[in-house]
Design an enzyme around this catalytic site. Structure first.
Site, PDB file in Angstrom:
ATOM      1  N   GLU A  95       0.837  -1.204   0.000  1.00 33.69           N
ATOM      2  CA  GLU A  95       0.000   0.000   0.000  1.00 33.69           C
ATOM      3  C   GLU A  95       0.862   1.240   0.000  1.00 33.69           C
ATOM      4  OE1 GLU A  95      -2.912   0.207   3.124  1.00 33.69           O
ATOM      5  OE2 GLU A  95      -2.970  -1.970   3.275  1.00 33.69           O
ATOM      6  N   CYS A 127      -4.062  -5.180   2.651  1.00 31.85           N
ATOM      7  CA  CYS A 127      -3.030  -5.996   3.306  1.00 31.85           C
ATOM      8  C   CYS A 127      -2.843  -7.373   2.686  1.00 31.85           C
ATOM      9  CB  CYS A 127      -3.343  -6.135   4.794  1.00 31.85           C
ATOM     10  SG  CYS A 127      -3.349  -4.552   5.638  1.00 31.85           S
ATOM     11  N   HIS A 152      -3.894 -13.125   9.031  1.00 34.00           N
ATOM     12  CA  HIS A 152      -3.521 -11.720   8.946  1.00 34.00           C
ATOM     13  C   HIS A 152      -3.599 -11.106  10.332  1.00 34.00           C
ATOM     14  CE1 HIS A 152      -2.704  -7.757   7.695  1.00 34.00           C
ATOM     15  NE2 HIS A 152      -3.903  -7.294   8.008  1.00 34.00           N
TER      16      HIS A 152
END
Lengths: 129, 386, 349
Positions: free
Chosen positions: C80, C112, C234
């Site tokens: 990002e 992400c 994550h």
């Protein structure tokens, strides 16, 4: 400086691509197109340096031009590469961490950027090995 | 080769010359030199101007013609050439003028140097001066010009046990000399403590180890020795003028603490003049940083490597010492308008040999100059005598 | 069979403690650190960005296993925080590892999970025979606005995974994804910092998608959580992966090695690749690893991985590059002012 000027040296700055003279065995970084010892008798061959070396001498830069000012204080050193040639580069460490004879190894870092909208120049710096 | 003499010298006040432009600085110095030689500008056959970076400092190139124009020398359309070797540009201009006269090509030649450094900000000055070394492989890596000399100092101190105080004594001595030089930028004594307390610029070098940013110009007039007495009763003879080069990058040098180009230029000058360092009564060396003066003293052969700090501490390089160094105040106290410095050094030796160096006079018959470009990639030496 | 040929992670050496950030905003640092399960986070050096970290990670991977550079047919950098809005990070990485010019490259962005999207792309290209090796990198100098909740976790780091067919150190048995249009977190073009939906980023976003992909994987593979030695989810903080693993039936022991977030913070696109790296640092032949990434916007990629004998063979030298544990050790702590300087949060004239 202009974009082509950085671009044409990318492989040298990114990967320590230099060269050496097959005639006399002397290594060059930054690369040379002519061996200063053998001149026209020299045979220049490309060579990628390992990136391992030692600090021969150094200074801590406290005042720099605008492009580098945000990074001060930073260590600048003459690094003797293990192949026997010397180059000038930043060493990433605390100002009191660097010493003559300190072993170092290469890392990939930003060298500087031309303001917020210009190109970012990447290249090789060193860290204590 | 003909014998050559210096018959006129001219200097501007060195310093932050806010009220004066690049071209006017040179005209002021040139006019003084012509006046000093008691001649007319019409008699000048050729001109060489030493200038490092008109392009960066005042965005002006084509310096030769600009100066010739404003000095009123375009009337006769004389050849006017700008020469450049970073901080040795002035020395180079002198040597070009010398060879031009010695060869018989021209009779009366003016050699000048000029730099106007305060028209840009500090960052741009730092950036422009970095061009004196290898822009691509030293400057771009983040090595500033003081940083390169600082690396010489680190190497030197590590190898020869030079103390930080001894380094400071170079500055202290040069400031003491500069007090008596009317054109000096800083006519003020400083102490070792002042140097040690000053801001770090590039370890181990501090602000008071560094020559300042200076505006200024200098000019000298050369002619064949046989013509010299037409212009002056006190001609100063050029006994030698030499130049040497070395790798542009410090990292490519055989020895970081020895400027091989200084060694080579020094030897060539001594050989040409058939003299040795013992014959020299005083020397103006290129103390752009304190460490540079120590290297120069050794590289020219005034003492062995590693001893210059002790020589300085013992007062041997002060006025009254065995080899007075930088009676003008040097680059440190007199100021360092880069292109003008090499000519200013000659002016100082001429003043000393004529006995006109009021307040700082040395009993001297033979003097020497030593002017360095970059970290030693170009060195010009001159020996002058009466 | 397609799998991970080699891997390398990179984490900058600077850190800031959660409590130091809280001090500046007058918040209760101990409470926030406990709530997020994040004690400190990594901070990039002044001369580090997603490109430099990607290069270092890729070079570490190649130090572990020297694969011919001209056999690397694709490089995908997921992030990002690509230093350029337009100009590929992946091309610079290719140049710096000597893989150019006969290769394809592109920069990925899917919040992400852009790093795991790169793994899937490389898998497809390897399996189809288009390329011999592909390099998938997830790295970020993660952005979080000053004073925003994200600032406590947004950190810097990444990892590179080389994907190929020939003697992988870990075979990828299957991958599947679960994707919807769910605006829980975003950054508009030209904006410095991302915005987010607060608690909306929980149940309808992270938990729905991670569980969606995980359930899909267990169903397709016919496995149950206890079939796996390790699991990586994550990790925007420590709370979310702990909670989702429990909901799915994984244990704290299974997620332990791959949970770098308490000392690393959230490296956004780097988070799951770094978690995989940390797990491969300790895994033994035969170990089975369950992976589910999450990217806001929103989607999850799941992977079922089996470590092979190759990880302990002569062709692979695990100790030739630092482990995630080693990269996390000996951090240098910054105060908030220096952190702000490092992150470019101080507006310079």
């Amino acid at each position: 400086m202009s974009v082509p000027r950085y671009w044409r040296k990318q492989q040298n700055r990114y990967n320590l691509k230099g060269n050496y003279c097959e005639t006399c065995g002397r290594y060059f970084f930054p690369p040379r197109v002519l061996c200063p010892d053998c001149r026209r008798d020299g045979k220049i061959v490309d060579y990628e340096f390992s990136g391992n070396g030692t600090v021969r001498t150094f200074s801590i830069i406290r005042t720099a031009s605008d492009d580098y000012d945000l990074q001060t204080p930073y260590a600048i050193a003459i690094i003797e590469l293990e192949e026997g040639t010397c180059m000038t580069a930043q060493v990433i460490c605390e100002p009191d961490e660097i010493s003559i004879g300190m072993p170092v190894k290469r890392v990939f870092r930003k060298i500087f950027s031309e303001g917020d909208s210009g190109v970012i120049v990447y290249g090789t710096k060193f860290v204590p090995a | 080769m003909r014998e050559v003499a210096v018959v006129g010298v001219g200097l501007t006040k060195f310093g932050e010359r806010w009220d004066t432009s690049f071209r006017n600085l040179f005209v002021e110095a040139g006019a003084k030199a012509v006046e000093d030689a008691g001649m007319s500008g019409d008699q000048i056959d050729e001109m060489f101007v030493g200038n490092m970076s008109g392009g960066r400092f005042v965005l002006q190139e084509h310096i030769g013609a600009l100066i010739a124009d404003h000095a009123g020398l375009t009337k006769n359309h004389i050849p006017a050439t700008r020469v450049e070797a970073a901080c040795a540009s002035g020395g180079l201009a002198f040597r070009q003028a010398y060879t031009t006269v010695a060869s018989g090509m021209q009779d009366i030649v003016i050699a000048g140097g000029v730099e106007k450094m305060t028209d840009v900000g500090g960052s741009e000055t730092t950036d422009a001066l970095a061009g004196a070394a290898d822009r691509e492989w030293e400057g771009l890596a983040g090595a500033t010009f003081p940083g390169l000399y600082a690396m010489i100092a680190t190497d030197y101190m590590n190898r020869y046990g030079l103390t930080r105080e001894q380094l400071a004594m170079v500055s202290v001595k040069n400031h003491r000399n500069g007090v008596h030089n009317p054109i000096a930028q800083y006519r003020k004594e400083i102490t070792v403590e002042d140097v040690m307390r000053s801001t770090l610029v590039a370890d181990p070098l501090r602000l008071l180890d560094c020559s300042p940013v200076t505006d200024g110009a200098a000019a000298v007039i050369l002619c064949p020795m046989e013509m010299a007495r037409k212009f002056t009763d006190t001609p100063v003879k050029v006994l030698a003028s030499s130049q040497a080069s070395d790798t542009i990058s410090l990292h490519d040098r055989r020895d970081f603490s020895t400027l091989d180009a200084s060694v080579a230029a020094g030897r060539r000058a001594f050989k040409q003049a058939s003299l040795t360092p013992k014959d020299i009564d005083l020397v103006e060396v290129h103390d752009c940083f304190t460490i540079a003066e120590l290297c120069a003293i050794e590289d020219l052969g005034f003492c062995v490597k590693g001893e210059a700090g002790k020589l300085t501490e013992d007062g041997q390089t002060a006025i009254g010492g065995s080899i007075p160094v930088n009676t003008s105040g040097g680059l440190k106290s007199c100021g360092h308008p880069v292109g003008a410095t090499g000519i200013k050094q000659v002016c100082e030796i001429v003043s000393q040999l004529r006995g006109e160096a009021v307040g700082r006079q040395v009993d001297a018959e033979i003097g020497m100059t030593h002017n360095v470009g970059g970290t030693g990639a170009t060195v010009v030496c001159n020996i002058l005598g009466v | 069979m397609v799998g991970i040929i080699t891997y390398g992670a990179y984490i900058p050496r600077y850190r800031i403690k959660t409590e130091e950030i809280a001090r500046v905003w007058g918040a209760n640092g101990a409470e926030i650190a406990a709530g997020l399960g994040v004690k400190e986070k990594s901070v990039p050096d002044l001369d580090e960005d997603t490109i430099t970290m990607s290069v270092e990670a890729a070079r570490y991977a190649l130090a572990r296993r020297d694969i011919p550079r001209d056999a690397i047919g694709a490089i995908y950098v997921g992030s990002e925080s690509h230093p350029y809005a337009v100009k590929p990070s992946s091309a610079t990485v290719g140049e710096a590892i000597g893989a150019t010019p006969v290769m394809t490259a592109a920069d990925f962005e899917f919040a992400c999970k852009a790093g795991t999207a790169g793994i899937q792309t490389c898998m497809g290209m390897v399996m189809s025979g288009m390329i011999e090796y592909g390099c998938a990198i997830g790295a970020d100098t993660a952005q979080g606005a000053p004073g925003d909740a994200l600032e406590y976790t947004a950190s810097a780091g990444g990892a590179a995974l080389f994907i190929g067919n020939e003697k992988p150190i870990a075979e990828i048995n299957r991958t599947c994804s679960f994707t919807t249009d769910t605006p829980d977190f975003w950054r508009r073009e030209g904006q410095t910092y991302p915005s987010h939906g607060g608690r909306f980023s929980g149940d309808p976003a992270y938990f729905k998608h991670v569980q969606g992909a995980a359930h899909l994987m267990l169903e397709q593979m016919g496995t149950v959580p206890s079939d796996y030695d390790y699991a990586i989810f994550h990790q925007p903080n420590a709370k979310f992966p702990r909670k989702v693993s429990k909901m799915l039936g994984f244990t704290a022991e299974q997620i332990g090695p791959g949970l770098a977030v308490p000392r690393l913070g959230n490296t956004y696109s780097g988070a799951v690749p770094v978690g995989i790296s940390a797990t491969l640092d300790v895994a033994k032949p035969g170990d089975r690893i369950f992976v589910t990434s999450y990217g806001s916007g929103a989607g999850s990629d799941a992977f079922d991985i089996t470590v092979t004998d190759t990880i302990e063979s002569d062709v692979f030298n695990r100790s030739a590059a630092p482990t995630v544990e080693e990269l996390l050790a000996n951090g240098k702590y910054l105060d908030y002012a220096l952190y702000a300087k490092h992150k470019g949060k101080i507006v310079m004239q």
